[in-house]
Design a protein around this motif. Structure first.
Motif, PDB file in Angstrom:
ATOM      1  N   PHE A 280       0.736  -1.443  -0.018  1.00 16.28           N
ATOM      2  CA  PHE A 280      -0.075  -0.081   0.043  1.00 16.28           C
ATOM      3  C   PHE A 280       0.803   1.571   0.072  1.00 16.28           C
ATOM      4  N   ALA A 281       2.068   1.166   0.939  1.00 17.52           N
ATOM      5  CA  ALA A 281       2.981   2.261   0.938  1.00 17.52           C
ATOM      6  C   ALA A 281       4.044   1.900   1.467  1.00 17.52           C
TER       7      ALA A 281
ATOM      8  N   GLN B 123       5.985   3.473   3.653  1.00 18.55           N
ATOM      9  CA  GLN B 123       5.792   4.270   5.021  1.00 18.55           C
ATOM     10  C   GLN B 123       4.403   4.680   5.099  1.00 18.55           C
ATOM     11  N   LEU B 124       3.661   3.757   6.197  1.00 14.38           N
ATOM     12  CA  LEU B 124       2.352   4.067   6.219  1.00 14.38           C
ATOM     13  C   LEU B 124       2.041   4.924   7.719  1.00 14.38           C
TER      14      LEU B 124
ATOM     15  N   TYR C 156      -0.544   6.734  10.478  1.00 14.65           N
ATOM     16  CA  TYR C 156      -1.790   6.906  10.933  1.00 14.65           C
ATOM     17  C   TYR C 156      -1.853   8.090  12.136  1.00 14.65           C
TER      18      TYR C 156
ATOM     19  N   ILE D 199      -6.187  -1.318   8.693  1.00 15.52           N
ATOM     20  CA  ILE D 199      -5.098  -1.951   8.411  1.00 15.52           C
ATOM     21  C   ILE D 199      -5.043  -3.400   8.012  1.00 15.52           C
TER      22      ILE D 199
ATOM     23  N   LYS E 167      -3.634  -3.262   4.410  1.00 23.47           N
ATOM     24  CA  LYS E 167      -2.440  -2.419   3.921  1.00 23.47           C
ATOM     25  C   LYS E 167      -1.015  -2.849   4.333  1.00 23.47           C
TER      26      LYS E 167
ATOM     27  N   ALA F 142       2.836  -2.360   4.586  1.00 21.03           N
ATOM     28  CA  ALA F 142       4.053  -1.390   4.507  1.00 21.03           C
ATOM     29  C   ALA F 142       5.068  -1.867   5.123  1.00 21.03           C
TER      30      ALA F 142
ATOM     31  N   TYR G 266       5.203   0.761   9.689  1.00 21.39           N
ATOM     32  CA  TYR G 266       3.845   1.704  10.229  1.00 21.39           C
ATOM     33  C   TYR G 266       4.067   2.493  11.132  1.00 21.39           C
TER      34      TYR G 266
ATOM     35  N   ASN H 285       2.616   7.569   2.975  1.00 25.51           N
ATOM     36  CA  ASN H 285       1.277   7.862   2.705  1.00 25.51           C
ATOM     37  C   ASN H 285       0.309   7.962   4.303  1.00 25.51           C
TER      38      ASN H 285
ATOM     39  N   VAL I 239      -2.990   7.880   6.463  1.00 25.54           N
ATOM     40  CA  VAL I 239      -4.359   7.636   6.382  1.00 25.54           C
ATOM     41  C   VAL I 239      -4.893   8.325   7.298  1.00 25.54           C
TER      42      VAL I 239
ATOM     43  N   THR J  36      -4.756   9.356   2.268  1.00 25.32           N
ATOM     44  CA  THR J  36      -5.457   8.821   1.782  1.00 25.32           C
ATOM     45  C   THR J  36      -6.839   8.925   3.151  1.00 25.32           C
TER      46      THR J  36
END
Length: 646
Positions: free
Chosen positions: A468-469, A471-472, A474, A492, A498, A500, A503, A580, A582, A627
């Motif tokens: 998904f990315a 580096q994700l 939140y 997730i 997702k 990654a 995270y 990214n 979220v 996102t």
């Protein structure tokens, strides 16, 4: 370095004293334009009433401004900053209900910000009609006010540099003009005896009306506290000696003129201009107009600062806040600028003349004074001041301010209704935004994140799931580092899993202090799941995207994390992976299960959401790396649904 500069600015100095004159005392410094005009414009001048009124003004400035604000309230500084929301931040842990007086104080202070430019500029410009009765006052007032609000977007740092010297000229002028007129009727010095103030309030038939008009002399006291951070308490206290002296001299000079006109009906004549020599009136009008603009500018700037604090403290919708110049602390809030301008035009349009505006002025700020007294009692408790002194403080100032409130309540039917409506609208917005957040938080569910460590690690290495990315990120509201919102886990693992490389969980904690920029890194799963806690002051800009990038850069430099992309080609050339964010937008699927009171709040909250910034813009995130996922807070259950299979 910044703290050194700030402490240097707050030290007693000539520049600090000039800044105080230019920023702090604009509102209270222009009150001689309309106080006695408000008292004596509707009846025959009575000598005893003149002396009693001057005595009321003198002792109001002494008790309310000097003792309460200059000597006591200025001690309630939050790391050098003042204002009702700074004071609330100091005491909010004492009792949850203190948010109510804080919001009342903030809302009424903003309502005052709408009427201040209208009444001060109108009072100043009306001096031109003394020699030119047909002079178009209202068009000129509208032009000046409009230009004042238009220049806000460009910043006022250049104008700010000359505020101090100009206000020094203003105070010197009004002090000298008053001083040279006192010898016309030296009996005005009787007013120093509080006996005359008490006698007037007890025996005068329209005492409540007098009280409401007298209150106008101290309406700028709250601004004095709000702007403390610009120059420090010592500069304010020393400059107040000069300011109070010039104000008293001017009020006494106006009183002398009124005594000389005992038995007359002064009508539209303004004692402020009447004590000036004829040849000086035009210059006096010009100086008064400049002072009125400066007073209005200080109130507008204070409103911007107040709203920026309210946004950080989650009692105002997230709005666009701009920084038009490099001058520290200078803000421009377009939406508030428009609201203040509309309110100001509304007041000018409805009341037309300053004499009519005086009837509406003071009622809102009176409520701010009472709110400040409530919060100050709790601040004194926090400082372990003896309960007898706190009780004495409360008895004196609640009594004084509720007497003023009774006097100002007479104004409701004469125009005070408008400022009450404006203040109530602002209060409703602030309280609804705050209460809606509390309601939403009751539906937030958290789980122990530690039991998800294995599955998150496996998901990160599961090549059957598309990446998904790299580096994700939140944003989490969980204060406990071992907890996580169920909605984030759902996002997730369940809502399109997702995958990654790393995270990130980012938590923002708004501190009770105005200026703080700290962070803490917690590697929950080394190299896989990392939590960053930002601790930001309530006056700091929440540019989370930039702050996060800075933290990651420092971690890479220290060898704590590798953000190289795991795609073979990018990894071969050591190219960093993508980031990214979220953002989970938490929405109510239905409000029918709420009480009627909460339902109204949530419906109003939905309306406010349309006018507020989106979550990503509110946190300063780059929308190209965001996102947005809408998640329901209260999912309807199926328990009460009856279905029959055939």
């Amino acid at each position: 370095m910044k703290s050194d500069q700030k402490s240097a600015l707050h030290k007693l100095s000539l520049s600090g004293l000039l800044i105080s004159l230019g920023i702090i005392f604009g509102d209270i410094g222009t009150s001689p334009l309309y106080v006695f005009k408000a008292i004596f414009s509707r009846g025959v001048v009575d000598k005893d009433l003149v002396i009693g009124s001057i005595s009321c003004v003198f002792w109001t400035l002494t008790l309310q401004t000097t003792v309460k604000y200059v000597l006591i309230t200025l001690n309630a500084d939050n790391k050098g900053e003042g204002g009702i929301l700074s004071l609330y931040s100091l005491v909010k842990r004492k009792a949850g209900w203190l948010i109510i007086p804080a919001i009342i104080g903030a809302a009424t202070l903003l309502a005052d910000g709408m009427i201040t430019p209208a009444i001060t500029i109108s009072s100043a410009v009306e001096g031109l009609a003394i020699r030119n009765p047909g002079f178009p006052v209202i068009p000129l007032v509208i032009t000046i006010v409009t230009l004042l609000f238009l220049i806000q977007r460009f910043g006022t740092s250049i104008v700010g540099r000359v505020f101090g010297p100009l206000m020094f000229i203003w105070f010197s002028t009004i002090g000298l003009v008053g001083f040279f007129y006192i010898d016309q009727a030296p009996e005005v010095f009787k007013a120093l005896n509080p006996y005359y103030a008490v006698q007037t309030l007890i025996h005068y038939p329209n005492a409540l009306f007098i009280i409401g008009a007298i209150f106008l002399c101290t309406t700028g006291a709250e601004a004095l506290y709000s702007d403390m951070g610009h120059c420090g308490k010592m500069n304010i206290r020393i400059s107040w000696i000069f300011v109070k002296l010039t104000l008293i001299l001017n009020y006494f000079g106006q009183g002398a003129w009124l005594i000389l006109h005992e038995g007359e009906f002064i009508g539209a004549k303004n004692p402020f201009y009447a004590i000036m020599p004829d040849w000086f009136v035009l210059y006096g009008v010009l100086i008064a107009t400049v002072a009125a603009v400066i007073a209005s500018q200080a109130m507008i700037s204070g409103s911007f600062t107040l709203i920026s604090e309210a946004v950080r403290l989650n009692i105002w919708p997230k709005v666009s806040i701009r920084y038009p110049s490099d001058q520290k602390g200078q803000l421009y809030v377009p939406s508030i600028n428009l609201i203040l301008y509309i309110g100001c035009m509304l007041i000018i349009g409805i009341f037309q003349e300053s004499s009519n505006m005086e009837a509406a002025y003071g009622l809102a700020i009176n409520l701010t004074f009472i709110a400040t007294t409530i919060l100050m009692c709790f601040f004194l408790l926090r400082k372990h001041v003896h309960i007898l002194w706190i009780t004495l403080f409360g008895i004196i100032y609640f009594s004084l301010e509720f007497i003023f409130l009774a006097g100002n309540s007479v104004k409701i039917s004469h125009g005070g209704w408008l400022t009450l409506i404006l203040a109530a609208s602002l209060f409703g917005t602030m309280y609804s935004w705050y209460a809606a957040r509390k309601i939403k938080n009751t539906y937030m569910r958290f789980v122990d994140i530690r039991k998800y460590y294995p599955i998150i690690s496996e998901l990160s290495n599961d090549t059957s799931v598309p990446t998904f990315a790299s580096q994700l990120v939140y944003l989490t509201s969980a204060n406990n580092r071992e907890e996580i919102e169920t909605k984030i886990i759902y996002s997730i693992l369940n809502k399109k899993p997702k995958r990654a490389d790393v995270y990130w969980l980012v938590h923002v904690d708004v501190m009770d202090v105005p200026h703080a920029k700290e962070y803490h890194v917690t590697p929950l799963i080394p190299g896989k799941l990392i939590r960053i806690d930002f601790k930001l002051g309530f006056r700091e800009e929440q540019k989370i995207s930039l702050l996060f990038r800075k933290v990651v850069e420092d971690m890479v430099k220290n060898g704590e994390i590798d953000i190289t992309s795991q795609y073979d080609t990018l990894k071969k050339h050591r190219i960093p992976g993508d980031f990214n964010f979220v953002v989970l937008e938490k929405v109510f699927t239905k409000t029918s299960d709420l009480s009627w009171y909460k339902r109204i709040i949530m419906e109003y909250y939905k309306v406010l959401k349309h006018f507020s910034l989106s979550e990503e813009k509110g946190f300063g995130l780059d929308s190209s790396f965001v996102t947005l996922e809408r998640v329901p807070l209260n999912i309807p259950n199926t328990q009460n649904i009856e279905l029959h299979r055939v």
